[in-house]
Design a protein around this motif. Structure first.
Motif, PDB file in Angstrom:
ATOM      1  N   VAL A   6       0.831  -1.206   0.000  1.00 36.00           N
ATOM      2  CA  VAL A   6       0.000   0.000   0.000  1.00 36.00           C
ATOM      3  C   VAL A   6       0.865   1.255   0.000  1.00 36.00           C
ATOM      4  O   VAL A   6       0.517   2.261  -0.609  1.00 36.00           O
ATOM      5  CB  VAL A   6      -0.928   0.004   1.234  1.00 36.00           C
ATOM      6  N   ARG A   7       2.011   1.205   0.678  1.00 39.41           N
ATOM      7  CA  ARG A   7       2.883   2.374   0.806  1.00 39.41           C
ATOM      8  C   ARG A   7       4.277   2.028   0.278  1.00 39.41           C
ATOM      9  O   ARG A   7       5.254   1.992   1.028  1.00 39.41           O
ATOM     10  CB  ARG A   7       2.953   2.809   2.264  1.00 39.41           C
ATOM     11  N   PRO A   8       4.403   1.752  -1.026  1.00 40.17           N
ATOM     12  CA  PRO A   8       5.697   1.321  -1.571  1.00 40.17           C
ATOM     13  C   PRO A   8       6.792   2.366  -1.432  1.00 40.17           C
ATOM     14  O   PRO A   8       7.983   2.029  -1.409  1.00 40.17           O
ATOM     15  CB  PRO A   8       5.384   1.030  -3.046  1.00 40.17           C
ATOM     16  N   GLU A   9       6.412   3.638  -1.321  1.00 39.89           N
ATOM     17  CA  GLU A   9       7.429   4.678  -1.189  1.00 39.89           C
ATOM     18  C   GLU A   9       8.147   4.632   0.150  1.00 39.89           C
ATOM     19  O   GLU A   9       9.190   5.278   0.334  1.00 39.89           O
ATOM     20  CB  GLU A   9       6.796   6.063  -1.377  1.00 39.89           C
ATOM     21  N   LEU A  10       7.626   3.832   1.096  1.00 39.57           N
ATOM     22  CA  LEU A  10       8.266   3.713   2.405  1.00 39.57           C
ATOM     23  C   LEU A  10       9.236   2.544   2.476  1.00 39.57           C
ATOM     24  O   LEU A  10       9.863   2.336   3.519  1.00 39.57           O
ATOM     25  CB  LEU A  10       7.203   3.546   3.498  1.00 39.57           C
ATOM     26  N   VAL A  11       9.379   1.782   1.405  1.00 43.82           N
ATOM     27  CA  VAL A  11      10.295   0.638   1.438  1.00 43.82           C
ATOM     28  C   VAL A  11      11.721   1.097   1.695  1.00 43.82           C
ATOM     29  O   VAL A  11      12.456   0.494   2.490  1.00 43.82           O
ATOM     30  CB  VAL A  11      10.215  -0.161   0.119  1.00 43.82           C
ATOM     31  N   ALA A  71       8.196   8.501  11.065  1.00 42.55           N
ATOM     32  CA  ALA A  71       7.173   8.651  10.027  1.00 42.55           C
ATOM     33  C   ALA A  71       6.669   7.292   9.549  1.00 42.55           C
ATOM     34  O   ALA A  71       5.459   7.019   9.561  1.00 42.55           O
ATOM     35  CB  ALA A  71       7.735   9.463   8.863  1.00 42.55           C
ATOM     36  N   ALA A  72       7.592   6.414   9.136  1.00 47.16           N
ATOM     37  CA  ALA A  72       7.188   5.099   8.638  1.00 47.16           C
ATOM     38  C   ALA A  72       6.663   4.224   9.768  1.00 47.16           C
ATOM     39  O   ALA A  72       5.693   3.474   9.596  1.00 47.16           O
ATOM     40  CB  ALA A  72       8.371   4.415   7.950  1.00 47.16           C
ATOM     41  N   GLY A  73       7.283   4.310  10.944  1.00 45.96           N
ATOM     42  CA  GLY A  73       6.901   3.456  12.058  1.00 45.96           C
ATOM     43  C   GLY A  73       5.497   3.730  12.553  1.00 45.96           C
ATOM     44  O   GLY A  73       4.697   2.800  12.739  1.00 45.96           O
TER      45      GLY A  73
END
Length: 382
Positions: A191-196, A274-276
């Motif tokens: 869903v949030r590939p930019e956070l990989v 942010a990602a966590g």
């Protein structure tokens, strides 16, 4: 301290950040004593790169990178804690030599036993003696925890003694719990590939990468252990004698709020705030059905959102793999067939993984024939 205890028990590499003189070293030594693990303290500022990469010596006609004595002692013990103290006083060359130690447990030509835990402590560079920023590759190998104290806790410690490690902790997660957590994190990253991956431009602590998402998934698994399975360190797990956490019979009470707090500390410490926090919020809102319910009841409702369907199928495959039975494996194909009618790409991903987990003696159900187009697109059949 709770997050540190969980990280050490699950063999997650962790670093404590805090001001000088706040008891970080004492806490790690106390934790080692509590868990019965020898602690080897290594200070980077008084070490050379060869203390981690090994000193080249001639041995039997070849070159051997001899490990230092502290590594030999840990290897001989079979388990323990390697405590990298004052990490921000280590110059860049020494930090670079530590990379294989933290990630691969390799010290020269010696590989430490897998049960050797990695714990580090550091002062912010501005407060360290001749401090250096932590390099991005080294920072990306650790879970970062903020070590803070309060005036009230210090005053209480002087009055009645400083508390040691809290005996309420989660045992290391099993393979099934880790597989389920990995499936959940994988569904989130779809869903949030930019956070990989988000490599920082300058000095940073926790930041998302495939490596730190792996750490975060293990942290989620650690804090997903059922309350009845949590126990005090060094106990047998028998509620009648050991005080299993939450058993109500003299055990140590672990509140759900405490588990959520520890989960947040570890996840944010792995991938950053942010990602966590986005992952934690997503997990909190999932409300997934139980895998066994979906396998038993062919009419059980499925989630509407694609990300939740991904998470459900990942959990089911992890459950079937842990079960190892032919019956549950065959029933899983019926569920994949249901999903294929509305989300064929999601079904193909789960089918690819489930096909590699086929138990011995399991026969292909008739549902597989209905999935032939999906299986062809996934490269699982001609």
């Amino acid at each position: 301290m709770d997050a540190l205890t969980v990280a050490v028990s699950a063999n997650l590499p962790v670093i404590l950040w805090g001001a000088p003189g706040t008891g970080k070293t004492s806490a790690v030594l106390a934790l080692g004593a509590r868990l019965g693990l020898p602690v080897e303290v290594v200070v980077g500022s008084i070490r050379e790169p060869s203390d981690f990469a090994g000193l080249p010596v001639v041995r039997e006609g070849g070159t051997w990178f001899a490990p230092p004595r502290w590594a030999e002692r840990l290897a001989a013990a079979g388990s323990g804690i390697l405590f990298l103290d004052e990490l921000t006083t280590a110059p860049p060359a020494v930090q670079a030599a530590m990379l294989r130690v933290v990630l691969e447990r390799a010290v020269g030509d010696l590989v430490l036993p897998p049960s050797v835990r990695i714990v580090a402590a550091a002062n912010p560079p501005a407060q360290a003696a001749d401090g250096w920023e932590l390099s991005a590759p080294l920072a990306n190998r650790l879970i970062h925890l903020d070590w803070t104290i309060s005036a009230a806790s210090v005053a209480e410690g002087f009055t009645s003694g400083f508390p040691g490690p809290d005996p309420a902790w989660a045992p290391p997660p099993g393979d099934a719990a880790v597989a389920r957590a990995r499936a959940l994190v994988g569904a989130f990253l779809r869903v949030r590939p930019e956070l990989v991956l988000s490599v920082p431009d300058g000095p940073a602590r926790a930041w998302p990468s495939p490596r730190t998402w792996e750490l975060a998934a293990t942290a989620v698994a650690c804090t997903s252990v059922p309350r009845s399975a949590r126990k005090a360190p060094g106990t047998s797990g028998d509620p009648a004698t050991s005080g299993t956490v939450g058993d109500g019979g003299g055990g140590f009470e672990v509140r759900d709020a405490d588990v959520e707090r520890v989960r947040a500390e570890l996840v944010v410490g792995a991938v950053g705030e942010a990602a966590g926090f986005e992952l934690l919020s997503w997990l909190r809102d999932l409300d997934l059905p139980d895998p066994e319910t979906l396998l038993t009841d062919p009419a059980a409702p499925l989630p509407d959102r694609i990300d939740r369907v991904h998470a459900v199928l990942g959990s089911v495959v992890a459950h079937v793999t842990a079960d190892g039975g032919a019956d549950s494996w065959q029933r899983a194909w019926t569920l994949i067939g249901r999903v294929a009618k509305c989300a064929p790409d999601v079904a193909a991903s789960a089918a690819r993984l489930l096909a590699t987990r086929r138990p011995k003696g399991a026969t292909l159900p008739a549902t597989v024939l209905e999935l032939a187009p999906i299986l062809r697109s996934a490269g699982l059949m001609p």
